[in-house]
Design an enzyme around this catalytic site. Structure first.
Site, PDB file in Angstrom:
ATOM      1  N   TRP A 198      -3.037 -18.848  28.245  1.00  0.00           N
ATOM      2  CA  TRP A 198      -3.419 -18.212  29.503  1.00  0.00           C
ATOM      3  C   TRP A 198      -3.553 -16.699  29.271  1.00  0.00           C
ATOM      4  CZ3 TRP A 198      -0.678 -14.510  32.368  1.00  0.00           C
ATOM      5  CH2 TRP A 198      -1.307 -14.150  33.579  1.00  0.00           C
ATOM      6  N   ASP A 477     -10.968 -23.595  41.702  1.00  0.00           N
ATOM      7  CA  ASP A 477      -9.871 -23.293  40.778  1.00  0.00           C
ATOM      8  C   ASP A 477      -9.075 -24.544  40.441  1.00  0.00           C
ATOM      9  OD1 ASP A 477      -8.204 -21.709  39.248  1.00  0.00           O
ATOM     10  OD2 ASP A 477      -7.863 -20.229  40.825  1.00  0.00           O
ATOM     11  N   ASN A 479      -5.077 -24.763  38.866  1.00  0.00           N
ATOM     12  CA  ASN A 479      -4.074 -23.848  38.320  1.00  0.00           C
ATOM     13  C   ASN A 479      -2.875 -24.462  37.620  1.00  0.00           C
ATOM     14  OD1 ASN A 479      -4.756 -21.063  38.545  1.00  0.00           O
ATOM     15  ND2 ASN A 479      -4.903 -21.398  40.746  1.00  0.00           N
ATOM     16  N   ASP A 547      -8.023 -14.861  33.411  1.00  0.00           N
ATOM     17  CA  ASP A 547      -7.334 -14.046  34.413  1.00  0.00           C
ATOM     18  C   ASP A 547      -7.029 -12.659  33.862  1.00  0.00           C
ATOM     19  OD1 ASP A 547      -7.411 -15.877  36.366  1.00  0.00           O
ATOM     20  OD2 ASP A 547      -5.338 -16.560  36.179  1.00  0.00           O
TER      21      ASP A 547
HETATM   22  C1  GLA Z   1      -6.016 -18.387  39.447  1.00  0.00           C
HETATM   23  C2  GLA Z   1      -7.372 -17.764  39.225  1.00  0.00           C
HETATM   24  C3  GLA Z   1      -7.372 -16.358  39.778  1.00  0.00           C
HETATM   25  C4  GLA Z   1      -7.045 -16.399  41.248  1.00  0.00           C
HETATM   26  C5  GLA Z   1      -5.716 -17.099  41.448  1.00  0.00           C
HETATM   27  C6  GLA Z   1      -5.436 -17.319  42.923  1.00  0.00           C
HETATM   28  O1  GLA Z   1      -5.048 -17.780  38.671  1.00  0.00           O
HETATM   29  O2  GLA Z   1      -7.716 -17.789  37.891  1.00  0.00           O
HETATM   30  O3  GLA Z   1      -8.627 -15.756  39.560  1.00  0.00           O
HETATM   31  O4  GLA Z   1      -8.069 -17.068  41.939  1.00  0.00           O
HETATM   32  O5  GLA Z   1      -5.665 -18.358  40.816  1.00  0.00           O
HETATM   33  O6  GLA Z   1      -4.240 -17.956  43.132  1.00  0.00           O
END
Ligand code: GLA
Length: 740
Positions: A198, A477, A479, A547
């Site tokens: 990440w 997304d 996550n 990110d």
């Molecule tokens: C992930 C995405 C980010 C953002 C966050 C929001 O980490 O990669 O760009 O959208 O979620 O929670």
């Protein structure tokens, strides 16, 4: 493009640039791989490529010393019968054994290619590609395997996938199935892949191939931050401009492997497909299982040629043609500027300010729905939070559109928080065994997307928003990774299907949404780049790369991404400083100079910036838009930098008519008293003259001697210590335009 010698059962796929040859081995009836490389003339026979030695081994037939599959280079190797290397297929029979014997049966050829059911597939018209299907029959069951090979006319590309059909009775289990296996006759290669985690995805890794097995892959339910479904083999001397390479990429977003095995006889077996770990598929009577598709390329002109081939292929044959060359809106995303904490009025003011700066799309990221004030709530409750948005999303969208601003929204459709009505109504919709621990990731759980009713429910929720709020864009997304794969909807013997069924469900939701909203721009994302893969690219023409928005970090991330992904799909934003991931301070100019080589946008609070910075942003969006066509459609060349350790990076994009180019040049740490610096450009027309910053240079000299950067002395005859230094994290963008 596909020639078959009926007498010898030899198949030759060629488009004049590459050739791929295999035949049916007369003794064993298995498919024997003979050649993959530069185009060779077609001949009546290729038998002289068959190599056989009598070696200490186990042989299939009594009286034969040369029917050991261990010593035959194959197209579709099986487990358990004389070949000890990893196979293309492993079937479990009702008796419990895993002994198959797939023999050649027949073939078929057609122009164009068909879509693989339920899976993203590269496409091509009847004029653009031809497909060969080779059918294999199992000697011990009524299972038939079809191997699909598509060769493209305009690019050195062959795609492969296979299908397994149970034409008999009863259940069989597929324990593993590769999309493609290839046995290359040599092993002196470097193994290249994209390694990461990440916030530091897609770092290029290059190692010497060794005897034994080297494998990349994912068993996390997504293609992952760790490895990308891509690898290449290249000759040890290969660099960007010279050297042979084989490139492989899998059009799939779930668990995969890319594997290279060098055996004791220096044969290199390549395997790519669904990860056999956590996979076991019940193949009932009359059922067919389709594998995802592998893209294979070969070339001799170095790694940049490989990248350009993948770029062109993705642009022409994978990304939705409605988007492939279409300019994408410059966007402002709310995430790093506001995180979960915003009010309607603030958003409106921000969007209006952004419009003044030349930004065309405002994206409201996480935090707009349910009771979402931090990352521990409300996923699965896709209705707006009225405290933050008292007049609702439609109102916000209307105001934005009245001001000529497009609107986009964040979703994380595959997830569920336990405080939602959806969870309370359907606790069994989670992935995991309710009698055992179910791990959380970012405080959230995963919906069992293998179930149609789950996909349908989330579609309905998203559709309610999409049909009432004018949206041009969504950010999709994902996550967290899957753990404890278990579906309450599947029987005990089908639990090995959870991971693949999940990703099929994800694709199904993409299909449903795009079918109803074909003009919607979807930017895929998975905690940054955990699902930056060709499978996603099929639905989502741009993908959030990482990110990590720090400009220096982005150099190695975007450098790695450029190995196979076109610049037009690499989501990259200018964020604030000190940077939120590494705390580094870089100039606004450098941040934009990096982000411009991608789908450009901003992700910061505009009201924290001074007048000077705002005015620079205006200039940057203008500059980007001026050159957007070039960036989207031009040919990309990497010029400098090769790994995270590089201090200098440079790349450029040249228009297809070679009349203009954009060069980005970046230095991480400043050096005192440096030598003269020059940058050899590529892809220009040697006979053209180009204007570069008010001077003229010929194409040949720009490529052979280079762009000279010794600007430091011009008009600065003062003492060294009084001169202005560029400092760390410096960058330059050069625009070249043909003048004659
Ligand atoms: C992930 C995405 C980010 C953002 C966050 C929001 O980490 O990669 O760009 O959208 O979620 O929670």
């Amino acid at each position: 493009m596909i020639r078959v010698n009926e007498k010898t059962n030899c198949f030759h796929l060629t488009n004049g640039e590459i050739s791929y040859v295999f035949c049916v081995d007369q003794q064993t009836s298995v498919l024997e791989h003979l050649y993959f490389g530069m185009a060779v003339n077609d001949r009546n026979y290729f038998e002289d490529l068959i190599e056989r030695e009598v070696r200490p081994s186990n042989n299939l037939f009594v009286g034969s010393q040369t029917t050991s599959l261990e010593h035959i280079r194959q197209e579709f190797p099986m487990s358990s019968i004389t070949d000890y290397r990893n196979p293309a297929i492993e079937i479990q029979y009702p008796s419990g054994d895993r002994i198959s014997y797939f023999k050649y049966d027949r073939y078929e050829i057609y122009e164009g290619k068909k879509k693989i059911k339920g899976l993203p597939t590269s496409f091509g018209t009847e004029k653009e590609c031809s497909t060969l299907v080779v059918y294999l029959k199992d000697s011990y069951s009524d299972i038939e395997v079809s191997l699909f090979y598509t060769i493209y006319r305009d690019l050195p590309i062959i795609t492969r996938h296979c299908e397994v059909e149970n034409r008999g009775e009863g259940n069989y289990y597929i324990n593993q199935l590769m999309s493609a296996v290839l046995d290359l006759p040599e092993c002196e290669y470097d193994f290249i892949h994209l390694n990461g985690a990440w916030a530091r995805e897609m770092h290029l890794q290059r190692d010497t191939l060794i005897h034994g097995i080297q494998q990349i892959g994912s068993n996390r339910g997504a293609s992952s931050h760790m490895h990308n479904p891509f690898f290449a083999l290249c000759t040890p001397n290969a660099c960007e401009q010279f050297g042979e390479f084989y490139g492989f990429s899998l059009i799939y977003s779930g668990n995969f492997i890319g594997e290279v095995e060098v055996d004791s006889y220096d044969v290199t077996r390549v395997r790519m497909g669904i990860n056999p770990q956590d996979f076991k598929w019940r193949l009932g009577q009359g059922e067919t299982f389709e594998s995802p598709e592998v893209i294979m390329t070969f070339g001799k002109q170095g790694l940049n040629q490989m990248s350009q081939t993948f770029h062109s292929f993705f642009q022409k044959h994978l990304i939705d043609p409605n988007w492939a060359n279409k300019k994408r809106p410059v966007l402002l995303n709310s995430w790093e500027g506001f995180y979960f904490d915003f009010k309607e009025e603030e958003l409106i003011q921000t969007a209006l300010e952004a419009k003044k700066l030349g930004i065309d799309l405002f994206v409201l990221d996480d935090g707009w729905f349910g009771e979402r004030h931090s990352d521990d709530s409300s996923l699965g409750n896709w209705s707006e939070n009225r405290e933050k948005l008292p007049h609702g999303l439609s109102y916000l969208s209307e105001i934005l559109h009245q001001n000529d601003m497009k609107f986009g929204l964040w979703f994380e459709p595959e997830m569920i928080s336990t405080d939602t009505p959806l969870y309370k109504a359907h606790p069994d919709w989670l992935i995991g065994n309710p009698d055992k621990n179910i791990s959380h990731g970012r405080n959230q759980y995963i919906l069992d997307f293998g179930r149609e009713e789950v996909v349908e429910e989330i579609f309905q929720q998203m559709d309610r928003i999409l049909s009432t709020v004018q949206l041009e864009y969504i950010k999709w997304d994902m996550n967290r990774y899957i753990t404890e794969p278990y579906s309450q909807a599947l029987s005990a013997d089908c639990q090995g299907e959870v991971m693949h069924r999940y990703i099929l469900g994800v694709y199904q939701l993409y299909e449903k949404i795009l079918q109803k909203y074909p003009n919607l721009l979807i930017e895929s994302c998975a905690g940054g780049g955990a699902r930056f893969d060709p499978g996603m690219l099929y639905y989502s023409p741009q993908i959030w790369t990482s990110d990590d928005t720090d400009a220096v970090e982005r150099l190695s991330i975007q450098y790695g991404a450029s190995f196979l992904y076109p610049i037009s799909c690499i989501g990259s934003h200018v964020s604030t400083v000190p940077n939120h991931q590494v705390g580094r301070i870089t100039s606004l100019a450098t941040r934009a100079n990096v982000a411009m080589f991608g789908t450009f946008g901003y992700e910061l609070n505009l009201f924290s910036l001074g007048e000077g910075e705002l005015s620079l942003i205006s200039k940057q969006t203008k500059y980007y838009k001026e050159h957007q066509k070039l960036i989207m459609e031009g040919k990309f060349y990497r010029l400098k930098g090769d790994s995270i350790k590089s201090n200098e990076f440079a790349w450029m994009i040249v228009s297809n008519n070679q009349e203009e180019a954009l060069v980005g040049w970046y230095q991480v740490l400043a050096k005192p008293n440096p030598g003269y610096q020059r940058l050899k450009l590529r892809g220009l027309n040697p006979d053209y003259f180009y204007a570069v910053e008010e001077k003229e240079f010929s194409g040949d000299l720009l490529m052979e001697i280079g762009l000279l950067a010794a600007k430091n002395y011009i008009g600065k005859e003062q003492e060294f210590w009084s001169r202005k230094k560029v400092g760390d994290f410096s960058s330059e963008i050069f625009y070249l335009k043909k003048v004659r």
